[in-house]
Design a protein around this motif. Structure first.
Motif, PDB file in Angstrom:
ATOM      1  N   ALA A 812      48.269  43.420  38.793  1.00 46.64           N
ATOM      2  CA  ALA A 812      47.917  44.823  38.560  1.00 46.64           C
ATOM      3  C   ALA A 812      46.419  44.996  38.669  1.00 46.64           C
ATOM      4  O   ALA A 812      45.641  44.120  38.243  1.00 46.64           O
ATOM      5  CB  ALA A 812      48.412  45.283  37.199  1.00 46.64           C
ATOM      6  N   ARG A 813      45.973  46.127  39.224  1.00 47.70           N
ATOM      7  CA  ARG A 813      44.559  46.464  39.351  1.00 47.70           C
ATOM      8  C   ARG A 813      44.287  47.741  38.604  1.00 47.70           C
ATOM      9  O   ARG A 813      45.168  48.587  38.434  1.00 47.70           O
ATOM     10  CB  ARG A 813      44.184  46.608  40.820  1.00 47.70           C
ATOM     11  N   GLY A 814      43.010  47.897  38.163  1.00 46.72           N
ATOM     12  CA  GLY A 814      42.617  49.080  37.442  1.00 46.72           C
ATOM     13  C   GLY A 814      41.576  48.759  36.385  1.00 46.72           C
ATOM     14  O   GLY A 814      41.210  47.603  36.152  1.00 46.72           O
ATOM     15  N   ASP A 815      41.066  49.827  35.731  1.00 49.39           N
ATOM     16  CA  ASP A 815      40.072  49.652  34.671  1.00 49.39           C
ATOM     17  C   ASP A 815      40.727  49.037  33.448  1.00 49.39           C
ATOM     18  O   ASP A 815      41.872  49.370  33.093  1.00 49.39           O
ATOM     19  CB  ASP A 815      39.440  51.002  34.313  1.00 49.39           C
ATOM     20  N   ALA A 816      39.978  48.129  32.823  1.00 51.60           N
ATOM     21  CA  ALA A 816      40.477  47.487  31.597  1.00 51.60           C
ATOM     22  C   ALA A 816      40.407  48.484  30.434  1.00 51.60           C
ATOM     23  O   ALA A 816      39.611  49.441  30.454  1.00 51.60           O
ATOM     24  CB  ALA A 816      39.657  46.236  31.310  1.00 51.60           C
ATOM     25  N   PRO A 817      41.230  48.287  29.419  1.00 43.08           N
ATOM     26  CA  PRO A 817      42.244  47.229  29.307  1.00 43.08           C
ATOM     27  C   PRO A 817      43.559  47.661  29.953  1.00 43.08           C
ATOM     28  O   PRO A 817      43.900  48.831  29.963  1.00 43.08           O
ATOM     29  CB  PRO A 817      42.391  47.066  27.804  1.00 43.08           C
ATOM     30  N   ILE A 818      44.287  46.676  30.483  1.00 41.07           N
ATOM     31  CA  ILE A 818      45.582  46.924  31.122  1.00 41.07           C
ATOM     32  C   ILE A 818      46.650  46.175  30.342  1.00 41.07           C
ATOM     33  O   ILE A 818      46.493  44.986  30.036  1.00 41.07           O
ATOM     34  CB  ILE A 818      45.582  46.460  32.589  1.00 41.07           C
ATOM     35  N   GLN A 819      47.707  46.882  29.992  1.00 43.68           N
ATOM     36  CA  GLN A 819      48.831  46.295  29.273  1.00 43.68           C
ATOM     37  C   GLN A 819      50.001  46.096  30.253  1.00 43.68           C
ATOM     38  O   GLN A 819      50.341  46.999  31.014  1.00 43.68           O
ATOM     39  CB  GLN A 819      49.280  47.208  28.123  1.00 43.68           C
TER      40      GLN A 819
END
Length: 1864
Positions: A812-819
């Motif tokens: 998965a990609r994206g701004d943290a935080p990622i659950q």
């Protein structure tokens, strides 16, 4: 189209209800393509009040005219374009430009141009081209279509091994990617050599909707043998996508090792790498662009590279935007004289612009349209039309008039009147507000000249125009003058002037002072009246103006011209008016000249800023005083809120600004006026203002891939220029944003647009506004880009073998935080088990998670979801895990549908082992083939691999969840039994075979035509057709007979193009006679063999009938006399199709009309004209002409009549002269034999003997007399006189008679003056015999006759009337010799008359010699002629029921005649009459005779009817025509619950008739009425449709009556049937009792006794013995060794189910038959082809099936088949039959609507003229003796009766045992 309508409705809602602006609701598209096979309808709708009228125009503006069948403009606004063929193509219709026009009182608007393109349907096919792939790389497949249809074809689906790939394939992460704007490219990633899959594509034609699927193509993948630099296979070189659509650009290359792909964007002359975003993503070979924007258009570069090299290719993308046009303002209301502006805005790219006003081009190509000086003609609709390439759009606005200056629409004309009449001068004008009229006479208001006879009226008409009348009740000379009607309102005035001249002396009325303005051209008219006027002169100071040389001039009409007026022109002028008579009038006119003011120019300073002070001076340089000043700003009075001071003096005025602001900017006007005129001057004041914020920019954040839009709005004067800068480095280095970067754009309103948002777009931005005034504005904002949690791919497929380990990866990609969260089949993954574990790894770009499953099991298969979520969004990845293993065998294999050469098998999908089934392995073999000893062994049975993509899926009707798979097995033989079984194959391996199933293929139409077809011409109008039966292997079932069709070849009329059909029942029939044909005509004859399914291919031959006699007489026979002995006759030949052959010439038949003994003479002619010569003079001839060929002469034409010209007559036939007294002689004579015309008179000459002088007397001719006499007086006694007579016609005097001499005598003896001769009298008429006498004294008369009879005086039929003997009624007894005797004292004389009686001929005797299907041959003897020559015969014939007779005339020598071209099988009445000159004879006795043939014979329901759940199929070929061609069938159907019939007429054709739309599972009543020339035949039938599942329904308890006679007849029929049934049962019981010792075969076993010759001759005994020898066995019998086993065995019909009891068999049954069981039969094998086909004695006849529902169906009855006799269901011979059936799966009824034979009808099939005989094939059940063959003898062919030898007998028994035994 609907989007345009919605927009129009929204616009309509926005406009006020009172305006109801004209606009389009539905507008035609800019480009329309349609197929010639579908046609098109284009709708056009508009809205407005009042409702607009819709019409269609061509490109040149002409209205669209209707072209029948091709184009029509409908009343509802639709343009209809019909279907057409290639020959009907018209470029002015199918390749034209159309536009829609909407017109109302508000104006006219035109739609955008619609370019029409008609596309001709051409054959097209779709194919898949595959490239060679390298293992590990990509393989490419391209779906190609012909270039001619490429623009209209779109690929809708791709298939792999029969399975449908998802739309646009999977997401970019899958192995399969579909690309291209037409989805015509398929990329297979990570290709492997074992990818031996088949790929196909499905394409759809956008115009016709037709879909086609390509043949499968196989991708070839091989391992690389050497290193190789990348080589491009394809790239999306030129693609187009609509704005907002999705597109995939594909780049595919091969190389070793497999290349890596990179994508770049051309921007600012350099290549920028493409990074992934939400809208644009890159996945190796594919660049995916979602929701395409205009900025996406351009060049994208694909780079494929490995360590051995690289290759680049450019892909060009065009984003097609939709043109959107708007015009602002949409509604303007303008006053007259003002100016308006329309602005046209175009979105969607550059486009050409043009303007229309009410559909007429105006203006130029600018986007702003200005209308100056608005007048009435300017109102209406204005349209802006934008065009770009093939796209166009339009928008409209309306200009309405506010206050307008008046406009004149009607004015009066100049006229000259005499005093006295009334007069009305009329003017009409329009304007807003409504104008008022003022009438002037010579410049003065008419009111000042009002008199009682003058009046003015004014009103408003229906067009809202103001109408005014000036009425003069009685015109006087002083009313003459120049009249003016002036219309005026607050916006201005308009006037019209002309003279009214009234005859009278000249006079000049007084007018006041005239004031004119200096510098203005002025015309002054003299106010005179009177007419005519010869001269008008103007004088000043006593001098004529024309002679003074001054400026003032006198015009042509006598007006004074001051051009222009100057102050020096002021003064007194004199006007003198003179008439031609010398009268004149003169008056003075005072003219004053006024000077208008003249303003000196002024301007405002150009460098004014806010806060400045200024004043401006407006002064005049000339003009009369006083002068008044006023000021305006922008055309209005200066508002007091601006605090501007105005100060005015006598000659100037000041405008003072103490503190200017931006509000003071505008146009200022100084207005100066005096008594002469009003003038003005305008200057512009512009105040420069520093920029200020309208919308101050703010910080903004956006999601990755979306659009960033930052607003920055300013104002100021001049307009501030807005620019954007981006901070670099630490943020203090701001650089301008370049518009060349396609991702950045500064909008016209100053806003900054960045699309799509990427991480490198984050940072600080500055908005700067500057206009040179002040310091300018600037603002720094922060732009942040947030990346929501997302996956590069939305789904992924994964497979693993059972017991292996599975690892699932989630990145998965994206701004943290990622659950992250894992679920399996919508449930959270249980991590407590030892087999499942999860690990995570975080990085700057996102999170990576790994789910591991140890020892995968079947239940681990399913959908795994990896869900990622952060503060800005969430996404999920679907991983489809398949745990694969061996498949299970297919379940429930059965046959769902059958056909002649194939069958559809269905089964339920077994467990596929979680691996896609690649194919199914089908094994099949023929059942019961006696030629193969291993027929029951599967070892050598052929196998067929069925790819999974060839298997279709259908829902199971018995279950909502089950899915049935179907496959069509092709290549089977018709009417053959096969055994089938199936196994499934996936990537892991093969399954077991399913249980086998038996299928019996259906019959098909014969596949070959009859052989050795010959056509022979046997007689004129007849053809004999011969043929031989086709080979038995081509029968494809039971061959029922043949159908012969024939028709004229190359006919020119509708009748010539008719065809006739004749059926010949029975496969052994080998000839047919075609009759009633035209002679010498080429016919096309086709012969088809047919069976229960239909007719097979045709054998076609052409033949020419023999030449015959002409069938029609020559046409238009005409004649004309040429002379007294010649007549010209000419005619035209018979019609070409009735000549019967080659015409050799003609025969002209002619005879005299009025002569009793006339004979018909004949003259031949080779041409079409002849001259008859040597004719009798002045005779009426009857002339007829007949044509002749080598075969004989045809019928004669209707006679025409001509009379030869007259001539001088011949001499009288006889003459007498008899002395009557001493001075008189009576001269008598007979009229000439050759009258040669109409005799006018006779001249009797006499003269003394031997002297030349003669005298003459004239006697008038009488038409009804041929004997004349006259008494010549004044003669001298004893003088001999000579007498002679001549006759005269119109042509002159004829020949003289013989000269007789006689002298008068006083003692004259009795003499007879009449002439004894032969007289002819017609029977039944009245006749007279004249006996004239002379003598002195007058003699006495006595009459006598030769034949012994009563004296004439005593016979009532005779009267003696003076010198006449009258026969009252001439009959045969009147024929005799009559003698008249006269006597006196001086002598006596007698004379005899022979009376012949002429009668009509006697009644002829007619008899029939022979008959044929279309002719009757008649003969007769010559009848008694009746005393006169026969002229001919009349043959009349008529159909028995007709009253109209057809007449044929024959020659007198005819003794026979053939009536040709009669109707087949028809009863005729025929009679004959002979005729002579007296008349026709009585008709002969009528013959009631019939041509050969008869009414057709109805088919049996088994051969005729087959049905499914909604249709019934009628094989009308099985209807026996009985020798007469059928003309039509009338088929009527109704269900038992309906009262009305559904009827249709069917022509006899070679194909079956299908009637659909029936109700499922319903009983129907069917009536078939067949019509032929022999009459009609009615067949009544009952049948039922099947259920949805293909099952039959039980028979009803009662069937309705078969006819339409009503319930009473039905009841009577049923009662009679019941009585007949009871009698039949009693008779059968008696016969059974009597014959019980020999027929109880089950009781006595199967003993074969000795067969006596006498018993063998009895067909019934032989049939009974055969019934007793039937054996049904359930065990294989290889070699019969016992006597019981040598008995005949019979086949059980397929699909039969019946109960078996062991008690009936006795000892022969044994212990195996002791129990009770159920025997169910299955598929029946077709017997192999025979070497020779034995003959058939009878055609097919069928018995009535019993009404019990268990005995109705063929699938539920037990049939008996024998080799030596025809079967109940087959007319074909059978030498070998099936055996060895050992399967348990019956054929299941079809799940769809398929045809099957309907043998379960409880109906009758009755011929309307005869009762149908019983047929073989009676049904029964085992355990009874009901397998009777009572009707079998009707079908049994004769056999040779001899006693076979023992060995031959044993061989026959053994063969029959094998042939007729099935093993269960």
């Amino acid at each position: 189209m609907f989007g345009n309508m919605l927009a129009a409705l929204l616009l309509l809602a926005a406009v006020s209800p009172s305006s109801c602006q004209l606009l389009f609701l539905m507008e035609p598209p800019p480009r329309l393509s349609f197929s010639n096979s579908t046609g098109a309808r284009v709708s056009c709708a508009a809205h407005g009040t009042p409702a607009p009228v819709i019409s269609w125009l061509t490109e040149d503006g002409a209205p669209v005219s209707d072209v029948p069948g091709l184009r029509s403009a409908l009343q509802n606004g639709t343009l209809w374009l019909g279907t057409f063929s290639a020959a009907q193509y018209r470029s002015d219709v199918h390749a034209a430009v159309y536009r829609c026009r909407a017109a109302s009182t508000a104006g006219t608007i035109l739609s955008r141009d619609m370019r029409l393109e008609a596309v001709m349907d051409v054959p097209w096919e779709v194919r898949v081209q595959s490239s060679h792939g390298v293992a590990g790389g990509a393989a490419l497949l391209t779906c190609t279509v012909p270039a001619t249809v490429r623009h209209h074809i779109t690929v809708t689906r791709w298939f792999k091994d029969g399975g449908v790939l998802a739309p646009l394939a999977a997401e970019a992460g899958g192995r399969y990617i579909v690309g291209g704007s037409r989805s015509d490219i398929l990329v297979v990633r990570d290709a492997r050599p074992d990818d031996a899959s088949t790929y196909s594509c499905e394409a759809q034609h956008a115009l016709t909707g037709e879909k086609r699927r390509s043949p499968p193509a196989i991708v070839t993948v091989s391992h690389a043998t050497s290193s190789m630099a990348p080589r491009m296979l394809t790239v999306s070189e030129d693609e187009m996508v609509p704005q907002g659509g999705d597109i995939r650009l594909v780049c595919c290359a091969i190389g070793s090792p497999p290349p890596t792909y990179s994508w770049f964007r051309h921007s600012n002359g350099r290549l920028s790498p493409v990074s992934n975003s939400i809208r644009i993503s890159v996945s190796e070979q594919v660049l995916i662009i979602r929701r395409a924007q205009l900025s996406d258009g351009g060049v994208w570069t694909c780079r494929a590279h490995n360590q051995f090299g690289e290759q680049r290719r450019d892909a060009r993308l065009r984003v097609r935007s939709r043109l959107v046009v708007s015009v602002h303002p949409q509604l303007q209301v303008a006053n007259s004289g003002s100016s308006v502006t329309f602005n046209c805005s175009v979105d969607g790219g550059d486009a050409r612009v043009r303007w229309l006003h009410d559909g007429v081009p105006v203006g130029g190509g600018e986007r702003v349209l200005r209308v100056h000086g608005v007048v009435r003609a300017h109102r209406g609709m204005y349209q802006c039309i934008a065009e770009r390439d093939l796209d166009s759009a339009q928008a409209a606005a309306e200009l309405r008039l506010g206050d307008t200056a008046p406009e004149l629409h009607y004015t009066f004309i100049e006229q000259a009147l005499h005093p006295g009449p009334a007069l009305a001068l009329h003017c009409a004008a329009s304007g807003s507000p409504p104008p008022r009229f003022t009438w002037l006479l010579d410049g003065q208001p008419v009111e000042e000249h009002n008199t009682p006879q003058r009046s003015i009226t004014q009103f408003m008409n229906s067009n809202s125009d103001i109408v005014s009348y000036l009425n003069l009740t009685s015109v006087r000379p002083e009313d003459g003058g120049r009249y003016t009607c002036r219309a005026h309102n607050s916006r201005g005035a308009v006037e019209h002037s002309t003279r009214l001249n009234v005859y009278g002396p000249p006079s000049i009325r007084s007018i006041g002072q005239i004031r004119v303005v200096a510098g203005v051209n002025t015309t002054i008219y003299c106010p005179y009246s009177g007419f005519p006027i010869s001269e008008i002169r103007w004088q000043r100071g006593g001098m004529d103006l024309s002679s003074t040389g001054g400026r003032a001039l006198s015009g042509v009409g006598g007006e004074l011209l001051l051009w222009p007026a100057e102050p020096a022109d002021a003064g007194v002028y004199s006007c003198r008016v003179s008439s031609p008579s010398g009268q004149y009038a003169q008056k003075d006119v005072q003219i004053f000249v006024r000077n208008p003011p003249k303003i000196a120019g002024f301007n405002f300073p150009t460098d004014l800023v806010e806060g400045s002070s200024i004043q401006v001076l407006c002064g005049i340089t000339s003009g009369d005083k006083p002068v008044y000043f006023s000021w305006l700003k922008d055309g209005q009075h200066i508002p007091s809120t601006l605090q501007v001071q105005e100060k005015s003096l006598d000659e100037f005025s000041f405008l003072i600004f103490s503190h200017v602001t931006s509000k003071h900017s505008g146009e200022y006007t100084c207005v100066a006026s005096n008594s002469a005129a009003e003038v003005n001057h305008t200057a512009r004041l512009a105040v420069k203002v520093a920029p200020s914020w309208v919308y101050e920019p703010q910080d903004i954040s956006a999601l990755l891939g979306t659009q960033i839009l930052v607003h920055c709005g300013t104002k100021g004067y001049p307009e501030p220029r807005v620019s954007w800068l981006k901070g670099h480095g630490s943020g203090v280095d701001f650089r301008p944003v370049s518009n060349l970067d396609l991702q950045f754009s500064v909008l016209p309103n100053g806003s900054l647009s960045i699309a799509p948002a990427a991480h490198h777009h984050e940072g600080q931005y500055m908005c700067r506004a500057d206009n040179g005034i002040g310091r300018g504005l600037s603002k720094i904002i922060a732009v942040s880009v947030n990346e929501p949690a997302h996956f590069e791919f939305s789904s992924r497929n994964m497979s693993v073998k059972r017991t292996a380990q599975a690892t699932l990866q989630c990145d998965a990609r994206g701004d943290a935080p990622i659950q992250l969260q894992w679920t399996h089949n919508m449930k959270r993954v249980d991590l407590t088990t030892y087999r499942v574990s999860v690990s995570e790894k975080r990085s700057e770009s996102g999170v990576s998670s790994q789910l591991s499953i140890a020892h995968a099991e079947r239940h681990d298969s399913g959908v795994y979801r990896c869900r990622a979520e952060n503060a800005y969004g969430r996404d999920e990845l679907l991983i489809y895990l398949a745990v694969q293993e061996f498949p299970e065998a297919p379940v429930g294999l059965h046959v769902s549908r059958r056909s002649g050469r194939g069958a559809t098998i269905s089964w339920r999908k077994g467990y596929d082992g979680n691996a896609r089934v690649l194919l199914y392995r089908l094994q099949y073999r023929v059942v019961g083939d006696a030629r193969r000893p291993d027929a029951g062994d599967w070892a050598d049975a052929p196998t067929r691999d069925v790819p999974a993509d060839r298997v279709s899926e259908r829902p199971d009707p018995d279950s909502n969840t089950e899915i049935n798979l179907e496959y069509r097995v092709e290549g089977l033989r018709p009417a053959t039994a096969y055994a089938l079984r199936l196994s499934a194959v996936n990537a892991i391996g093969d399954s077991d075979y399913s249980d086998p199933v038996i299928v019996q293929t259906l019959e098909e139409a014969p596949s070959e035509p009859p052989h050795n077809v010959q056509v022979q011409a046997t007689a004129p109008g007849e053809l004999l057709v011969k043929w031989q039966a086709p080979p038995q292997e081509s029968w494809n079932g039971e061959l029922l007979g043949y159908v012969i069709t024939w028709g004229e070849r190359g006919g020119v009329s509708a009748r010539d193009n008719r065809t006739w059909t004749l059926t010949a029942a029975g496969w052994g029939v080998a000839r047919a006679q075609l009759v009633a044909l035209r002679t010498n005509t080429v016919y096309s004859v086709t012969v088809n063999a047919f069976n229960a399914v239909g007719a097979g291919p045709a054998a076609t031959l052409t033949a020419t009938t023999l030449e015959g006699a002409p069938e029609a007489p020559p046409e238009r026979v005409r004649c004309e006399p040429l002379s007294a002995q010649s007549i010209r006759v000419w005619w035209e030949p018979p019609a070409l199709n009735q000549r019967g052959g080659v015409l050799l010439g003609y025969e002209v038949l002619y005879e005299t009309v009025d002569e009793l003994e006339s004979q018909v003479e004949t003259r031949r002619s080779g041409g079409m004209e002849t001259i008859l010569q040597a004719l009798q003079r002045a005779v009426n001839y009857s002339i007829a002409v007949r044509a002749r060929t080598a075969a004989g002469t045809g019928p004669a034409s209707e006679p025409v009549y001509c009379i030869t010209h007259e001539d001088i007559p011949g001499a009288p036939m006889d003459i007498k002269a008899v002395a009557n007294s001493e001075d008189t002689v009576i001269v008598s004579w007979l009229s000439p034999l050759q009258k040669n015309g109409k005799i006018k008179h006779y001249t009797v000459y006499n003269r003394p003997q031997r002297t030349g002088q003669h005298s003459q007397m004239m006697v008038v001719h009488k038409d009804d007399e041929d004997e004349y006499q006259i008494e010549v007086r004044g003669l001298q006694e004893h003088q001999v006189y000579e007498f002679w007579v001549t006759a005269a016609t119109a042509s002159g005097e004829g020949e003289m008679s013989a000269i007789v001499a006689r002298k008068p005598s006083g003692r004259a003896p009795a003499k007879i003056t009449s002439f004894g001769r032969r007289l002819e009298a017609r029977a039944g008429t009245r006749s007279r015999v004249r006996c004239g006498a002379a003598g002195s004294p007058p003699p006495a008369r006595a009459w006598s006759r030769r034949r012994p009879a009563p004296p004439l005086l005593h016979d009532a039929n005779y009267i003696i009337d003076g010198q006449y003997l009258v026969i009252l009624n001439v009959d045969r007894n009147s024929a005799d010799n009559y003698t008249c005797t006269v006597r006196n004292p001086w002598g006596e004389e007698r004379s005899t008359w022979e009376v012949r009686v002429l009668a009509v001929p006697s009644r002829p005797v007619l008899r029939l010699a022979s008959s044929a299907p279309a002719r009757l041959h008649l003969v007769w003897e010559k009848p008694a002629t009746g005393g006169s020559n026969l002229h001919g015969y009349i043959v009349e014939h008529a159909r028995s029921e007709d009253s109209k007779w057809h007449v044929t005339r024959l020659a007198s020598d005819a003794r026979a005649h053939t009536l040709e071209r009669l109707l087949c099988g028809t009863l005729y009445r025929v009679r004959l009459a002979a005729y002579n000159a007296v008349g026709p004879s009585p008709y002969s006795d009528e013959l009631l005779v019939s041509t050969q043939g008869g009414p057709s014979k109805a088919s049996s329901e088994k051969d005729l009817i087959s049905s499914n759940s909604s249709c019934v199929r009628l094989n009308l070929l099985t209807w026996d025509s009985n020798g007469c061609p059928l003309t039509q069938f009338v088929v009527s159907v109704r269900s038992f619950d309906e009262s009305s019939w559904v009827t249709q007429t069917v022509s006899p054709a070679a194909q079956p008739t299908v009637i659909c739309g029936l109700t499922v599972a319903t009983w129907y009543h069917l009536k078939v009425v067949a019509t032929s020339a022999a009459g009609t035949t009615l067949g009544n039938y009952y049948f039922s449709t099947l259920t949805e599942g293909g099952d039959r329904i039980p028979a009803p308890a009662h069937f309705p009556p078969g006819g339409e006679e009503g319930e009473e007849r039905a009841t009577a029929v049923l009662a009679a049937a019941a009585c007949g049934l009871l009698a039949a049962l009693l008779l059968l019981a008696a016969l059974a009792y009597k014959r019980s010792p020999s027929t109880t075969c089950f009781r006595k076993g199967y003993e074969q006794g000795d067969i006596s010759e006498e018993e063998d001759k009895s067909v019934e005994k032989r049939d009974n013995r055969r019934n007793c020898q039937q054996v049904y066995t359930s065990s294989p019998i290889k070699h019969p060794v016992t006597k019981k086993e040598q008995q005949e065995m019979y086949e059980i019909s397929p699909y039969a189910t019946f109960s078996m009891s062991g008690g009936a068999g006795g000892a022969a049954a044994g212990d195996e038959a002791a129990g009770v069981g159920t025997l169910r039969t299955f598929g029946r094998a077709e017997p192999p082809p025979l070497q020779a086909a034995p003959p058939r004695l009878h055609a097919h006849h069928h018995a009535h099936e019993a009404a019990d529902e268990y005995t109705l169906s063929r699938a539920m009855t037990l049939m008996v088949r024998r080799s030596e006799s025809d079967s109940d269901s087959s007319g074909s011979p059978c030498a070998e039959c099936n055996s060895s059936v050992s399967y348990r799966m019956p054929v299941t009824p079809g799940k769809e609507e398929v045809f099957r034979a309907v043998t379960d009808s409880s109906a009758e099939s009755a011929d309307a003229r005869s009762v149908r005989r019983g047929a073989p094939g009676s049904v029964g059940t085992v355990g009874t003796s009901s397998t009777g063959t009572g009707g079998d003898k009707a079908r049994r062919r004769p056999r040779r009766h001899h006693t076979p030898t023992s060995s031959r007998y044993q061989q026959r028994q053994e063969q029959e045992r094998r042939d007729f035994t099935i093993h269960v």
